[in-house]
Design a protein around this motif. Structure first.
Motif, mmCIF file in Angstrom:
data_model
loop_
_atom_site.group_PDB
_atom_site.id
_atom_site.type_symbol
_atom_site.label_atom_id
_atom_site.label_comp_id
_atom_site.label_asym_id
_atom_site.label_seq_id
_atom_site.Cartn_x
_atom_site.Cartn_y
_atom_site.Cartn_z
ATOM 1 N N GLU A 31 51.066 -30.865 -70.641
ATOM 2 C CA GLU A 31 49.946 -30.628 -71.542
ATOM 3 C C GLU A 31 49.083 -31.874 -71.640
ATOM 4 O O GLU A 31 49.490 -32.976 -71.239
ATOM 5 C CB GLU A 31 50.437 -30.225 -72.930
ATOM 6 N N LEU A 33 46.953 -33.999 -74.455
ATOM 7 C CA LEU A 33 46.750 -34.210 -75.886
ATOM 8 C C LEU A 33 45.564 -35.139 -76.076
ATOM 9 O O LEU A 33 45.602 -36.298 -75.656
ATOM 10 C CB LEU A 33 48.000 -34.818 -76.516
ATOM 11 N N ASP A 53 44.918 -23.481 -72.705
ATOM 12 C CA ASP A 53 46.062 -23.632 -73.596
ATOM 13 C C ASP A 53 46.808 -24.944 -73.385
ATOM 14 O O ASP A 53 47.597 -25.354 -74.245
ATOM 15 C CB ASP A 53 47.038 -22.464 -73.406
ATOM 16 N N ARG A 54 46.586 -25.601 -72.241
ATOM 17 C CA ARG A 54 47.281 -26.865 -71.981
ATOM 18 C C ARG A 54 46.632 -28.028 -72.717
ATOM 19 O O ARG A 54 47.229 -29.106 -72.807
ATOM 20 C CB ARG A 54 47.295 -27.166 -70.475
ATOM 21 N N ARG A 56 45.369 -29.710 -76.081
ATOM 22 C CA ARG A 56 45.479 -29.675 -77.536
ATOM 23 C C ARG A 56 44.690 -30.842 -78.111
ATOM 24 O O ARG A 56 44.594 -31.904 -77.492
ATOM 25 C CB ARG A 56 46.940 -29.732 -77.979
ATOM 26 N N VAL A 57 44.149 -30.651 -79.307
ATOM 27 C CA VAL A 57 43.211 -31.617 -79.879
ATOM 28 C C VAL A 57 43.654 -32.008 -81.280
ATOM 29 O O VAL A 57 44.069 -31.159 -82.072
ATOM 30 C CB VAL A 57 41.781 -31.035 -79.930
ATOM 31 N N ARG A 58 43.571 -33.302 -81.562
ATOM 32 C CA ARG A 58 43.771 -33.810 -82.919
ATOM 33 C C ARG A 58 42.575 -34.685 -83.249
ATOM 34 O O ARG A 58 42.296 -35.663 -82.548
ATOM 35 C CB ARG A 58 45.071 -34.588 -83.027
ATOM 36 N N TRP A 76 52.474 -38.221 -81.473
ATOM 37 C CA TRP A 76 52.275 -36.778 -81.304
ATOM 38 C C TRP A 76 52.992 -36.280 -80.046
ATOM 39 O O TRP A 76 53.682 -35.260 -80.068
ATOM 40 C CB TRP A 76 50.787 -36.516 -81.239
ATOM 41 N N ARG A 80 56.197 -33.640 -79.814
ATOM 42 C CA ARG A 80 56.132 -32.402 -79.048
ATOM 43 C C ARG A 80 57.145 -32.376 -77.898
ATOM 44 O O ARG A 80 57.108 -31.482 -77.066
ATOM 45 C CB ARG A 80 54.707 -32.186 -78.522
#
Length: 299
Positions: A31, A33, A53-54, A56-58, A76, A80
């Motif tokens: 993934e 991030l 979908d791979r 991801r955001v923060r 993070w 995960r």
């Protein structure tokens, strides 16, 4: 094995877009991030619209710099379940096959690629001081000539495509968020080195990066170099964070030598007396443990 790319970004949407596009084509990645340092250039909207979908955001509530971004991003990735984290700024672009080449060297704890100038790929963006001597090299050919078994042991340019194992993170913790920028990556390498980590640069793996200008500017009649930046924010953080790093890991003689180099550089090599005062403020703040002074230089 779970491998997570951790990307820290701030207001460089065009560069981030090309990087994310590259990373989503890397088959070895589990993934991607992305830690957004409260960007204001449309980055948040573009990330929110991604349909992969791979990825991801923060999004952080404020700009915490590269140090804060990598602190949160690495934590993070570990939360995960990542076995390896691949750390990078938004302005680098790994070559195709870069990660696969790095993964061929699984006997290491903290290792990364060469970072080359995207406009002049025969040159390094960040000069390397070769182990066992004082030589600082700027050319890819010089690094390749010094490599043994395709790598330079005990040297790595952190946070530009560097891999770190979960086991090492468990041992040494996370990057120092309070450093904001400049020196946080070096401190993490020094901490890894002090913990006995196996560190290396893999010559066959490369990340393309825009030129950063005056890093490694010759001074003292060519006997040494200085990492000048036109940015007051970077100059302040370098003086503060480098003072702390040298005091904690190398000792006071190295601190005094750094201060001497700073005065020499801005008095004789590239006269800017105001930079001496700015650097002194940063160094004094570091010695006091004050990591708030950089905020006055934020734009």
């Amino acid at each position: 094995m779970r491998v997570a790319a951790v990307v820290v970004t701030f207001n460089r949407l065009g560069l981030l877009q090309r990087l994310v596009e590259r990373l989503t084509d890397v088959p070895e990645l589990t993934e991607v991030l992305v830690v957004d340092n409260a960007s204001t250039d449309g980055t948040g909207e573009w990330l929110a619209a991604l349909a992969d979908d791979r990825v991801r955001v923060r999004t952080l509530t404020e700009n915490r710099g590269g140090a804060g971004g990598f602190h949160d991003g690495l934590a993070w990735a570990m939360e995960r379940g990542a076995d390896l984290a691949w750390l990078m700024d938004d302005d680098g672009l790994p070559d195709e096959g870069c990660l696969a080449t790095l993964l061929e060297h699984r006997d290491l704890d903290f290792w990364g690629p060469l970072v080359v100038d995207e406009a002049q790929p025969e040159r390094l963006v960040f000069p390397i001081r070769l182990p066992g001597g004082t030589a600082v090299v700027h050319r890819l050919a010089d690094v390749a000539a010094a490599a043994r078994d395709g790598r330079i042991d005990d040297i790595v340019i952190p946070f530009n495509g560097v891999l770190v194992t979960r086991e090492l993170v468990d041992r040494i913790g996370l990057p120092r968020a309070e450093f904001f920028i400049w020196g946080d990556d070096h401190e993490y390498r020094l901490r890894a080195e002090a913990a006995g980590a196996r560190i290396a640069t893999i010559v066959a793996a490369q990340v393309r990066h825009p030129s950063v200008g005056d890093l490694g500017t010759p001074m003292m009649f060519g006997r040494t170099t200085y990492n000048h930046s036109p940015s007051e924010l970077k100059a302040y953080c370098m003086a503060r964070n480098n003072t702390v790093n040298l005091r904690d890991y190398r000792g006071w003689p190295h601190v005094l030598l750094f201060w001497l180099k700073t005065v020499w550089f801005y008095l004789l090599t590239r006269p800017q007396p105001g930079r001496i005062a700015l650097s002194a403020r940063g160094a004094w703040a570091g010695l006091r443990g004050d990591f708030t002074g950089h905020r006055r230089y934020l734009r």
